[in-house]
Each structure stands twice: as structure tokens, then as C-alpha cells.
Design an enzyme around this catalytic site. Structure first.
Site, PDB file in Angstrom:
ATOM      1  N   LYS A  73      28.098  24.317  72.869  1.00 59.02           N
ATOM      2  CA  LYS A  73      28.871  25.553  72.964  1.00 59.02           C
ATOM      3  C   LYS A  73      28.944  25.953  74.428  1.00 59.02           C
ATOM      4  CE  LYS A  73      30.807  28.591  70.214  1.00 59.02           C
ATOM      5  NZ  LYS A  73      31.493  28.262  68.953  1.00 59.02           N
ATOM      6  N   GLY A 167      38.026  41.183  61.390  1.00 56.72           N
ATOM      7  CA  GLY A 167      38.588  40.400  62.492  1.00 56.72           C
ATOM      8  C   GLY A 167      39.753  39.574  61.993  1.00 56.72           C
ATOM      9  N   VAL A 168      40.963  40.017  62.329  1.00 54.01           N
ATOM     10  CA  VAL A 168      42.145  39.284  61.851  1.00 54.01           C
ATOM     11  C   VAL A 168      42.864  38.643  63.040  1.00 54.01           C
ATOM     12  CG1 VAL A 168      42.537  40.300  59.592  1.00 54.01           C
ATOM     13  CG2 VAL A 168      43.285  41.551  61.607  1.00 54.01           C
ATOM     14  N   GLY A 169      42.095  37.805  63.746  1.00 51.28           N
ATOM     15  CA  GLY A 169      42.658  37.010  64.840  1.00 51.28           C
ATOM     16  C   GLY A 169      43.187  35.708  64.273  1.00 51.28           C
ATOM     17  N   ASN A 170      42.965  34.620  65.015  1.00 45.88           N
ATOM     18  CA  ASN A 170      43.525  33.320  64.619  1.00 45.88           C
ATOM     19  C   ASN A 170      43.118  32.906  63.213  1.00 45.88           C
ATOM     20  OD1 ASN A 170      44.773  32.980  67.119  1.00 45.88           O
ATOM     21  ND2 ASN A 170      42.896  32.163  68.017  1.00 45.88           N
ATOM     22  N   VAL A 171      41.829  33.001  62.912  1.00 45.73           N
ATOM     23  CA  VAL A 171      41.364  32.571  61.585  1.00 45.73           C
ATOM     24  C   VAL A 171      41.585  33.675  60.551  1.00 45.73           C
ATOM     25  CG1 VAL A 171      39.403  31.766  60.228  1.00 45.73           C
ATOM     26  CG2 VAL A 171      39.603  31.086  62.620  1.00 45.73           C
TER      27      VAL A 171
HETATM   28  P1  NAD Z   1      40.064  35.429  67.626  1.00 50.12           P
HETATM   29  O1  NAD Z   1      39.609  35.829  68.980  1.00 50.12           O
HETATM   30  O2  NAD Z   1      41.418  34.853  67.452  1.00 50.12           O
HETATM   31  O3  NAD Z   1      39.974  36.676  66.621  1.00 50.12           O
HETATM   32  C1  NAD Z   1      38.884  37.552  66.562  1.00 50.12           C
HETATM   33  C2  NAD Z   1      39.411  38.901  66.113  1.00 50.12           C
HETATM   34  O4  NAD Z   1      38.297  39.756  65.875  1.00 50.12           O
HETATM   35  C3  NAD Z   1      40.314  39.583  67.134  1.00 50.12           C
HETATM   36  O5  NAD Z   1      41.473  40.056  66.495  1.00 50.12           O
HETATM   37  C4  NAD Z   1      39.433  40.735  67.664  1.00 50.12           C
HETATM   38  O6  NAD Z   1      40.213  41.857  68.046  1.00 50.12           O
HETATM   39  C5  NAD Z   1      38.589  41.030  66.456  1.00 50.12           C
HETATM   40  N1  NAD Z   1      37.290  41.668  66.724  1.00 50.12           N
HETATM   41  C6  NAD Z   1      36.446  41.475  67.773  1.00 50.12           C
HETATM   42  N2  NAD Z   1      35.352  42.224  67.617  1.00 50.12           N
HETATM   43  C7  NAD Z   1      35.481  42.875  66.441  1.00 50.12           C
HETATM   44  C8  NAD Z   1      34.680  43.783  65.717  1.00 50.12           C
HETATM   45  N3  NAD Z   1      33.482  44.166  66.172  1.00 50.12           N
HETATM   46  N4  NAD Z   1      35.147  44.273  64.541  1.00 50.12           N
HETATM   47  C9  NAD Z   1      36.352  43.887  64.055  1.00 50.12           C
HETATM   48  N5  NAD Z   1      37.174  43.030  64.706  1.00 50.12           N
HETATM   49  C10 NAD Z   1      36.727  42.528  65.871  1.00 50.12           C
HETATM   50  O7  NAD Z   1      38.926  34.441  67.065  1.00 50.12           O
HETATM   51  P2  NAD Z   1      39.069  33.337  65.934  1.00 50.12           P
HETATM   52  O8  NAD Z   1      39.457  32.044  66.540  1.00 50.12           O
HETATM   53  O9  NAD Z   1      39.876  33.897  64.798  1.00 50.12           O
HETATM   54  O10 NAD Z   1      37.555  33.175  65.474  1.00 50.12           O
HETATM   55  C11 NAD Z   1      36.919  34.179  64.723  1.00 50.12           C
HETATM   56  C12 NAD Z   1      35.488  33.759  64.430  1.00 50.12           C
HETATM   57  O11 NAD Z   1      35.500  32.512  63.716  1.00 50.12           O
HETATM   58  C13 NAD Z   1      34.631  33.515  65.681  1.00 50.12           C
HETATM   59  O12 NAD Z   1      33.301  33.913  65.410  1.00 50.12           O
HETATM   60  C14 NAD Z   1      34.677  32.007  65.857  1.00 50.12           C
HETATM   61  O13 NAD Z   1      33.530  31.514  66.501  1.00 50.12           O
HETATM   62  C15 NAD Z   1      34.704  31.563  64.413  1.00 50.12           C
HETATM   63  N6  NAD Z   1      35.289  30.224  64.225  1.00 50.12           N
HETATM   64  C16 NAD Z   1      36.576  29.987  64.594  1.00 50.12           C
HETATM   65  C17 NAD Z   1      37.128  28.724  64.384  1.00 50.12           C
HETATM   66  C18 NAD Z   1      38.547  28.423  64.754  1.00 50.12           C
HETATM   67  O14 NAD Z   1      39.066  27.381  64.305  1.00 50.12           O
HETATM   68  N7  NAD Z   1      39.226  29.279  65.487  1.00 50.12           N
HETATM   69  C19 NAD Z   1      36.356  27.712  63.824  1.00 50.12           C
HETATM   70  C20 NAD Z   1      35.041  27.995  63.445  1.00 50.12           C
HETATM   71  C21 NAD Z   1      34.530  29.261  63.658  1.00 50.12           C
END
Ligand code: NAD
Length: 352
Positions: A73, A167-171
Site C-alpha cells: 500500500k 461513501g458514494v464515490g467510485n465504488v
Molecule cells: P472514492 O474516493 O472514489 O470515494 C470515497 C467517497 O467517500 C467519496 O465520495 C468521499 O466524499 C466519501 N467520504 C470520505 N469520508 C467520508 C466519511 N467520513 N463519511 C462519508 N463519506 C465519506 O473511493 P473509492 O475508490 O470508492 O473507495 C472507497 C473505499 O473502498 C476505500 O476505503 C477503498 O480503499 C476501498 N476499496 C476500493 C476499491 C476500488 O476498486 N476502488 C477496491 C477495494 C477497496
């Protein structure tokens, strides 16, 4: 608890102002694959500790998913690097290259496919610089939630089940969409209020304030944002019966897995549920046909259900079952303890 780390690198680049950490936890099964988290941390110590914990989680995830990668990481310690984002990412790529291929950077919270493309200008090997793995991760988390809801007897399907996505980002946004397709009632929370409102509208769901997430009334809590959202204070307020999400390192301490079990809350460990991203990386590298990738992603559901059943049967936590299975993979591949030969972290895994 901070696990033992095979290689730990603190990176400082004067020109760009970059400060970053690379933790290579274990390369028994292959080069250490793991995302770059870009976030402001309260201190360098906090960033190093989090990076090492997250790297261990990647080791367990990659071992259990059988993707032929070790665990690593990286964290870049600024949300907005002082010398500009691109310069910091290029500097980071140079540090990643210095690991000689032992660390393969990928996307994580705070970084995007576009960022990884910039890292690839200077790094020797990079994942996720062409296709975003997040939709694959969401498919796996969705499969894990479906399996958990069925295995625990909560409901035969997701129809009418209330799922809160934190958290409604990418995933999280893609997960919310898949859940809504199955008839779940979706609640969303995000510190970015506009994003929360947009996703809620798209899935005909509702918004929950970020600070009310833990105590919100729901059947399933799906953490998809920051680490360690379930701490000692949160656990007694949780109203969900199932905890499954994409966020890495959800429990503030592994012993909380026992508290969840004692309260009758089914918990699929994050490194089981969120393996879709690393499976996607392997699929791209080995040019799997789409059907093989989809089957491997859906298999996360089968694995989650099996782990929950075995834990219930054996009277242990799902975290213990999943960790044992992952460490068994590493042992079979010949993983040896460090230094004086004492098997320190194999006897005291994260679930200890
Ligand atoms: P991202 O940055 O696209 O989305 C994260 C979202 O969470 C954002 O919209 C942000 O505004 C919101 N956020 C941040 N802090 C917050 C809080 N305290 N309360 C509510 N919302 C909050 O990230 P992602 O790529 O969607 O990943 C999300 C999680 O999944 C991370 O922990 C990441 O390590 C894990 N993950 C992601 C992947 C992947 O393929 N992207 C794979 C495995 C694990």
C-alpha cells in the site's frame, strides 16, 4: 496493532514537496499490489501506521482471492500536494520504480485512473492506469451483501432490504445502483453533500447525514469510505444486522469482530468482500474473457457465505475464519517468519 512489514519506505521529494509512504507487507505470492491513498493525515506516524495496516490487509486479500500478488500500500500525505498534483504523482512514480518491481501501485481513496496514468510516466509497473477497477469491486461487494443477507436468514433476496452505503464515490455509487436494481431501499451518506444528493436521486433513495450513519436504522451497513469506522463507541450504536462494504480496515481493532458476533451482527471481512478490484487487475493482465471475470467476481458471494457459515458453525468470528484461510495460503506458498525465527505475526494475526 501494526503488523510486521517486509519493506517500509518513506519518500520525500524536495522539488514537488511530496511526502509519501510505501509499505510492502509481503511478497511471498508475488509483487505487492496495492492502491495509493491520497489523504491529509494528522501526523506522519499516523500515516505510516495506517499504510502498514492497509498493506497487511492487501496481503490477506490477494492471498484469499488467489490472484498471484503480494500485499502493499502507499499513502501520499496531502490531499493537495504543495508543488501541484502532477509533480507529486510523477515523483511518487520514481519512488515506486526504486522498489524494483516489488510494489505495484493501483488506485485507492483520493486517487483516480488519470492519476495512475501520471504515476505510470515514471514508475516501472502500474495497475489501474487504463480501466477503473471500482465497478468490479462493486460487483463483488454486491455479491457479498446478497450472500450475507441470505446466509443470515435476514431475507431471501435484497428486495425491500434497507442498505446504507457510507461513501458514494467510485465504488459506493455503483454499489448503490446495483442494490437499487435488486429492489433494496438504499440510503446514502457522503461528506460531499452534492454527491450524496445526486446518487440518492439516481437510485431513488434517501440521504443520511454523515455523522448519523452509525446509528441509522438499516438492515445492512455498507462502509465504502474511510478506514476504522467501527470503533468501540460506534459498535453499541449500530442498528444494522449485517456489515459488508468496500472500505478497507473497517474495524478499529480486530477484537471488535467478536463484539459484532456477540451482538448477532454478521460481518464479512473487508478483504473478502472488496477483492473485486484485485481480481480485475489479474483479469486484465491475463486477458481473461468477460465471463471468467464475472464468475470470479460472483464467487466472492460464495466465499462470503461459506465464511459466515463456517464461523457460525465453529463459534469463531468470520474475521478469524478468513484470516486463517489467507495465512494458510501464504504458509502453503512457503512464507517464513522474519529475523529471529519467532513466528510473531503468524501467531498473532490481525484477529488476535
Ligand atoms: P472514492 O474516493 O472514489 O470515494 C470515497 C467517497 O467517500 C467519496 O465520495 C468521499 O466524499 C466519501 N467520504 C470520505 N469520508 C467520508 C466519511 N467520513 N463519511 C462519508 N463519506 C465519506 O473511493 P473509492 O475508490 O470508492 O473507495 C472507497 C473505499 O473502498 C476505500 O476505503 C477503498 O480503499 C476501498 N476499496 C476500493 C476499491 C476500488 O476498486 N476502488 C477496491 C477495494 C477497496
Amino acid at each position: 496493532m501494526v503488523p510486521e512489514t517486509e519493506q517500509l519506505v518513506i519518500c520525500r521529494d524536495r522539488a514537488s514537496g511530496l511526502v509519501a509512504v510505501i509499505a510492502i507487507d509481503d511478497t511471498t505470492l508475488g509483487p505487492a499490489l496495492g492502491g495509493i491513498r491520497m489523504l491529509a493525515y494528522p501526523s506522519e506516524e499516523a500515516a505510516v501506521a495506517e499504510c502498514r495496516r492497509l498493506a497487511r490487509v492487501m496481503t490477506l486479500k490477494n492471498a484469499l482471492a488467489g490472484v498471484g500478488f503480494g500485499g502493499g500500500k502507499a499513502v501520499i500525505l496531502h490531499a493537495a500536494p504543495p508543488g501541484g498534483r502532477a509533480a507529486a504523482l510523477r515523483a511518487f512514480g520514481r519512488f515506486a520504480a526504486r522498489t524494483g518491481g516489488a510494489y505495484i501501485p493501483a488506485v485507492d481513496m483520493g486517487t483516480s485512473v488519470e492519476d495512475l496514468r501520471i504515476v505510470a510516466e515514471t514508475a516501472s509497473d502500474v495497475a489501474c492506469d487504463d480501466v477503473d477497477p471500482s465497478p468490479a469491486t462493486a460487483v463483488g461487494v454486491h455479491a457479498a451483501i446478497t450472500a450475507a443477507v441470505r446466509t443470515t436468514g435476514l431475507a431471501p433476496s435484497l428486495e425491500g432490504v434497507v442498505v446504507l452505503v457510507q461513501g458514494v464515490g467510485n465504488v459506493g455509487a455503483e454499489l448503490a445502483r446495483l442494490l437499487a436494481e435488486d429492489g433494496a431501499a438504499v440510503l446514502v451518506a457522503d461528506t460531499d453533500g452534492r454527491r450524496a444528493a445526486r446518487v440518492a436521486r439516481d437510485v431513488t433513495g434517501s440521504v443520511v447525514a454523515p455523522e448519523e450513519v452509525v446509528a441509522a436504522a438499516c438492515d445492512v451497513f455498507a462502509p465504502c469510505a474511510v478506514a476504522r469506522v467501527i470503533d468501540g463507541a460506534a459498535i453499541s450504536r449500530l442498528r444494522a444486522r449485517v456489515v459488508v462494504g468496500s472500505a478497507n480496515d473497517v474495524l478499529d481493532h480486530p477484537r471488535l469482530a467478536r463484539e459484532l458476533a456477540a451482538r448477532g451482527i454478521a460481518h464479512v471481512p473487508d478483504f473478502v468482500a472488496n477483492a473485486g478490484g484485485v481480481i480485475h487487475v489479474r483479469a486484465l493482465r491475463d486477458r481473461w474473457p468477460a465471463a471468467r471475470l464475472r464468475a470470479a467476481l460472483l464467487d466472492i458471494g460464495r466465499r462470503s457465505g461459506d465464511i459466515l457459515e463456517e464461523a457460525a458453525h465453529a463459534g469463531v468470528t468470520p474475521l478469524e475464519v478468513a484470516e486463517r484461510a489467507a495465512y494458510a495460503q501464504l504458509d502453503r506458498a512457503g512464507r517464513r517468519p522474519f529475523g529471529d525465527g519467532a513466528p510473531r505475526d503468524r501467531e498473532a494475526p490481525l484477529a488476535a
